[in-house]
Motif scaffolding. Structure first.
Motif, mmCIF file in Angstrom:
data_model
loop_
_atom_site.group_PDB
_atom_site.id
_atom_site.type_symbol
_atom_site.label_atom_id
_atom_site.label_comp_id
_atom_site.label_asym_id
_atom_site.label_seq_id
_atom_site.Cartn_x
_atom_site.Cartn_y
_atom_site.Cartn_z
ATOM 1 N N ASP A 166 38.621 36.836 58.957
ATOM 2 C CA ASP A 166 37.984 36.418 57.705
ATOM 3 C C ASP A 166 38.295 34.964 57.366
ATOM 4 N N SER A 167 39.571 34.579 57.446
ATOM 5 C CA SER A 167 39.912 33.200 57.093
ATOM 6 C C SER A 167 39.362 32.226 58.129
ATOM 7 N N PHE A 168 39.310 32.623 59.397
ATOM 8 C CA PHE A 168 38.715 31.775 60.426
ATOM 9 C C PHE A 168 37.233 31.530 60.131
ATOM 10 N N LEU A 169 36.515 32.592 59.859
ATOM 11 C CA LEU A 169 35.082 32.462 59.571
ATOM 12 C C LEU A 169 34.848 31.620 58.323
ATOM 13 N N ALA A 170 35.596 31.910 57.261
ATOM 14 C CA ALA A 170 35.385 31.210 55.989
ATOM 15 C C ALA A 170 35.657 29.719 56.106
ATOM 16 N N TYR A 171 36.687 29.348 56.858
ATOM 17 C CA TYR A 171 37.059 27.939 56.919
ATOM 18 C C TYR A 171 36.413 27.189 58.088
ATOM 19 N N TYR A 172 36.433 27.780 59.281
ATOM 20 C CA TYR A 172 35.976 27.036 60.452
ATOM 21 C C TYR A 172 34.495 27.224 60.789
ATOM 22 N N VAL A 173 33.964 28.404 60.600
ATOM 23 C CA VAL A 173 32.546 28.619 60.918
ATOM 24 C C VAL A 173 31.672 28.267 59.728
ATOM 25 N N PHE A 174 32.072 28.686 58.524
ATOM 26 C CA PHE A 174 31.248 28.512 57.327
ATOM 27 C C PHE A 174 31.856 27.567 56.300
ATOM 28 N N GLY A 175 32.773 26.702 56.716
ATOM 29 C CA GLY A 175 33.429 25.833 55.742
ATOM 30 C C GLY A 175 33.820 24.482 56.293
ATOM 31 N N ALA A 176 34.687 23.825 55.550
ATOM 32 C CA ALA A 176 35.094 22.449 55.847
ATOM 33 C C ALA A 176 35.780 22.292 57.198
ATOM 34 N N GLY A 177 36.395 23.336 57.697
ATOM 35 C CA GLY A 177 37.077 23.266 58.977
ATOM 36 C C GLY A 177 36.144 23.075 60.159
ATOM 37 N N TYR A 178 34.851 23.351 59.963
ATOM 38 C CA TYR A 178 33.896 23.141 61.054
ATOM 39 C C TYR A 178 33.941 21.690 61.533
ATOM 40 N N GLY A 179 34.086 20.765 60.606
ATOM 41 C CA GLY A 179 34.164 19.352 60.965
ATOM 42 C C GLY A 179 35.406 19.000 61.756
ATOM 43 N N GLU A 180 36.425 19.848 61.698
ATOM 44 C CA GLU A 180 37.665 19.619 62.441
ATOM 45 C C GLU A 180 37.587 20.110 63.887
ATOM 46 N N ILE A 181 36.980 21.269 64.115
ATOM 47 C CA ILE A 181 36.965 21.827 65.473
ATOM 48 C C ILE A 181 35.564 21.963 66.049
ATOM 49 N N GLY A 182 34.548 21.792 65.228
ATOM 50 C CA GLY A 182 33.169 21.811 65.715
ATOM 51 C C GLY A 182 32.693 20.388 65.853
ATOM 52 N N PHE A 183 31.728 20.035 65.042
ATOM 53 C CA PHE A 183 31.229 18.659 64.964
ATOM 54 C C PHE A 183 31.159 18.282 63.490
ATOM 55 N N ASP A 184 31.279 17.014 63.188
ATOM 56 C CA ASP A 184 31.113 16.593 61.798
ATOM 57 C C ASP A 184 29.838 15.769 61.624
ATOM 58 N N ASP A 185 28.889 15.955 62.568
ATOM 59 C CA ASP A 185 27.644 15.198 62.463
ATOM 60 C C ASP A 185 26.431 15.945 63.034
ATOM 61 N N ASP A 186 26.528 17.256 63.196
ATOM 62 C CA ASP A 186 25.384 17.992 63.731
ATOM 63 C C ASP A 186 24.600 18.688 62.612
ATOM 64 N N GLU A 187 23.559 19.398 62.980
ATOM 65 C CA GLU A 187 22.702 20.059 62.000
ATOM 66 C C GLU A 187 23.453 21.121 61.201
ATOM 67 N N TRP A 188 24.348 21.872 61.873
ATOM 68 C CA TRP A 188 25.105 22.905 61.167
ATOM 69 C C TRP A 188 26.004 22.275 60.095
ATOM 70 N N TRP A 189 26.674 21.177 60.442
ATOM 71 C CA TRP A 189 27.509 20.474 59.471
ATOM 72 C C TRP A 189 26.652 20.007 58.296
ATOM 73 N N GLY A 190 25.473 19.480 58.580
ATOM 74 C CA GLY A 190 24.567 19.048 57.515
ATOM 75 C C GLY A 190 24.154 20.213 56.634
ATOM 76 N N PHE A 191 23.848 21.353 57.243
ATOM 77 C CA PHE A 191 23.475 22.551 56.493
ATOM 78 C C PHE A 191 24.629 23.013 55.606
ATOM 79 N N LEU A 192 25.846 23.028 56.172
ATOM 80 C CA LEU A 192 27.012 23.408 55.364
ATOM 81 C C LEU A 192 27.182 22.454 54.182
ATOM 82 N N GLY A 193 26.937 21.163 54.428
ATOM 83 C CA GLY A 193 27.023 20.174 53.350
ATOM 84 C C GLY A 193 26.010 20.447 52.251
ATOM 85 N N GLU A 194 24.776 20.778 52.633
ATOM 86 C CA GLU A 194 23.747 21.103 51.651
ATOM 87 C C GLU A 194 24.142 22.320 50.815
#
Length: 180
Positions: free
Chosen positions: A137-165
């Motif tokens: 749960d905490s992994f999903l909330a922070y890294y897949v669906f939250g601010a942590g995506y920019g840390e271990i995913g990308f901080d400039d892709d479409e998903w990051w933009g969608f999360l920002g919106e």
């Protein structure tokens, strides 16, 4: 799965579906499946995720559906010896991929493990294997669906933009939960 996360996943699925087919290239959150169609040998948190979303593609993440989760278990045979996974493979499950690299859940503790991209080496040649979150749960909330995506995913892709919106790229209480 906690109710807030279940609700967030449903809301994100609805928003993505409203913009299809454009969003299908970089994200898709499938509807969940009935519990009796999910393999019982999967850890409870993974079964609960599949009941909520039977497969998630979110930028750099690919969390397969119940039918295909077995297809990625071959990664267990290729994990470096230092991880200890080979000593007790039944305690581990590859529940998804990040940048096409395995994400593991330890069955007995529920902790999430991965190979951080500290070097340019392939994941199986890296010397780092870390627990990134105490539970799914905490992994999903922070890294897949939250601010942590920019840390271990990308901080400039479409998903990051969608999360920002969606207002999900600003660290909040979930950051503390993911750090354990």
């Amino acid at each position: 799965m906690n109710p807030e996360l279940r609700e967030l996943i449903a809301e994100l699925r609805t928003d993505l579906e409203a913009d299809q087919p454009a969003t299908l290239v970089w994200a898709q959150i499938n509807a969940g499946v009935p519990a009796d169609t999910i393999p019982t040998e999967l850890p409870r948190p993974v079964r609960e995720l599949l009941e909520t979303a039977d497969g998630i593609r979110a930028g750099a993440f690919d969390l397969p559906d119940a039918v295909h989760i077995g297809d990625i278990q071959y990664h267990l045979a290729h994990l470096p010896e230092f991880t200890g996974v080979a000593d007790e493979p039944s305690e581990w499950l590859v529940f998804g991929l990040l940048h096409e690299e395995p994400l593991l859940i330890r069955r007995d503790t529920g902790a999430i493990w991965y190979f951080p991209a500290e070097t340019t080496d392939e994941w199986f040649a890296r010397e780092f294997f870390l627990d990134v979150a105490p539970d799914l749960d905490s992994f999903l909330a922070y890294y897949v669906f939250g601010a942590g995506y920019g840390e271990i995913g990308f901080d400039d892709d479409e998903w990051w933009g969608f999360l920002g919106e969606q207002g999900l790229t600003v660290p909040g209480d979930d950051a503390e939960e993911a750090d354990g």
